[in-house]
Design a protein around this motif. Structure first.
Motif, PDB file in Angstrom:
ATOM      1  N   VAL A  43     102.309  52.212  76.279  1.00 28.97           N
ATOM      2  CA  VAL A  43     102.683  50.804  76.770  1.00 28.97           C
ATOM      3  C   VAL A  43     104.094  50.981  77.825  1.00 28.97           C
ATOM      4  N   ALA A  44     104.782  51.533  77.143  1.00 23.89           N
ATOM      5  CA  ALA A  44     106.467  52.508  78.192  1.00 23.89           C
ATOM      6  C   ALA A  44     106.028  53.124  79.107  1.00 23.89           C
ATOM      7  N   HIS A  45     104.787  53.583  79.657  1.00 20.16           N
ATOM      8  CA  HIS A  45     104.650  53.984  80.927  1.00 20.16           C
ATOM      9  C   HIS A  45     103.445  53.440  82.175  1.00 20.16           C
ATOM     10  N   LEU A  46     103.574  51.964  81.206  1.00 15.86           N
ATOM     11  CA  LEU A  46     103.135  51.294  82.319  1.00 15.86           C
ATOM     12  C   LEU A  46     103.792  50.293  83.619  1.00 15.86           C
ATOM     13  N   GLY A  47     105.064  51.287  83.468  1.00 16.05           N
ATOM     14  CA  GLY A  47     106.184  50.578  85.162  1.00 16.05           C
ATOM     15  C   GLY A  47     106.333  51.691  85.324  1.00 16.05           C
ATOM     16  N   HIS A 124     112.027  51.447  84.645  1.00 15.90           N
ATOM     17  CA  HIS A 124     111.720  50.191  84.251  1.00 15.90           C
ATOM     18  C   HIS A 124     110.930  49.271  84.525  1.00 15.90           C
ATOM     19  N   LEU A 128     109.606  45.644  86.692  1.00 18.21           N
ATOM     20  CA  LEU A 128     108.250  45.043  85.897  1.00 18.21           C
ATOM     21  C   LEU A 128     108.589  43.910  85.953  1.00 18.21           C
ATOM     22  N   VAL A 153     106.441  46.921  78.374  1.00 17.55           N
ATOM     23  CA  VAL A 153     106.475  47.765  78.629  1.00 17.55           C
ATOM     24  C   VAL A 153     108.380  47.870  78.158  1.00 17.55           C
ATOM     25  N   SER A 156     108.851  48.431  74.889  1.00 18.10           N
ATOM     26  CA  SER A 156     108.229  49.872  73.813  1.00 18.10           C
ATOM     27  C   SER A 156     109.379  51.036  74.112  1.00 18.10           C
ATOM     28  N   ARG A 157     110.003  50.488  75.707  1.00 19.73           N
ATOM     29  CA  ARG A 157     111.266  51.564  76.024  1.00 19.73           C
ATOM     30  C   ARG A 157     112.331  51.643  74.945  1.00 19.73           C
TER      31      ARG A 157
END
Length: 187
Positions: A43-47, A124, A128, A153, A156-157
């Protein structure tokens, strides 16, 4: 006045650190990573910028199936959205260069140590923030989901120890503000 400002900044930093530590996943390095870690990593990298550039390219290409007038309006919308995301990214990098706040954890990022060691504000989250503000225009039936994506996102970061909660909140505000300004310019 100057000392009161620094005192306020120090207090905000202390609150930010405490909140971020409560959100961060507690990992035992001697144990395998739990499922929650892998979900947060995804999820952290969906941005990530590259992902949204691909999505923008797909949206731009999919506009070809529309009438000439609708295709032109759709492409202007996509280019304006993409421009706001780029401006948010550049602004984030400029602020990071000035503030130089170190990331909270010693954990490496998904792709390694990362292109930048500074955490404030979250790029990120800024991306978003832009995406969430443009979501309903880009995806009329599904755009509301971008708000949940922005939250996921950001969470999760912080959970991974990549950012403090304040980095994420300021990133959302920065990206949202830039996204809103570009939406107003589009009209």
């Amino acid at each position: 006045m100057h000392s009161k400002l620094w005192s306020l900044i120090e207090q905000l930093h202390a609150w930010d650190v405490a909140l971020s530590e409560r959100i961060a996943l507690k990992l035992d390095e001697s144990q395998p990573r739990p499922l929650g870690y892998w979900i947060a990593s995804l999820v952290a990298h969906l941005g990530d910028s590259w992902l949204w550039l691909l999505i923008a390219g797909f949206l731009f290409k999919s506009a070809d199936q529309s009438s000439a007038d609708l295709r032109q309006r759709r492409r202007v919308l996509i280019v304006t959205w993409l421009a706001s995301a780029i401006i948010a990214t550049v602004t984030t990098l400029l602020v990071k260069r000035q503030v130089q706040r170190q990331r909270p954890g010693k954990r490496s990022l998904f792709y390694g140590s990362g292109a930048d060691v500074h955490s404030f504000p979250s790029g990120h989250a800024a991306r978003l923030g832009v995406i969430a503000l443009w979501g309903n225009l880009l995806w009329p039936n599904w755009g509301w989901l971008t708000w949940g994506l922005a939250f996921g996102v950001g969470w999760s970061r912080v959970a991974l120890g990549i950012h403090y909660a304040g980095d994420v909140v300021v990133g959302w505000v920065l990206g949202g503000t830039i996204g809103l300004l570009f939406r107003k310019l589009k009209k």
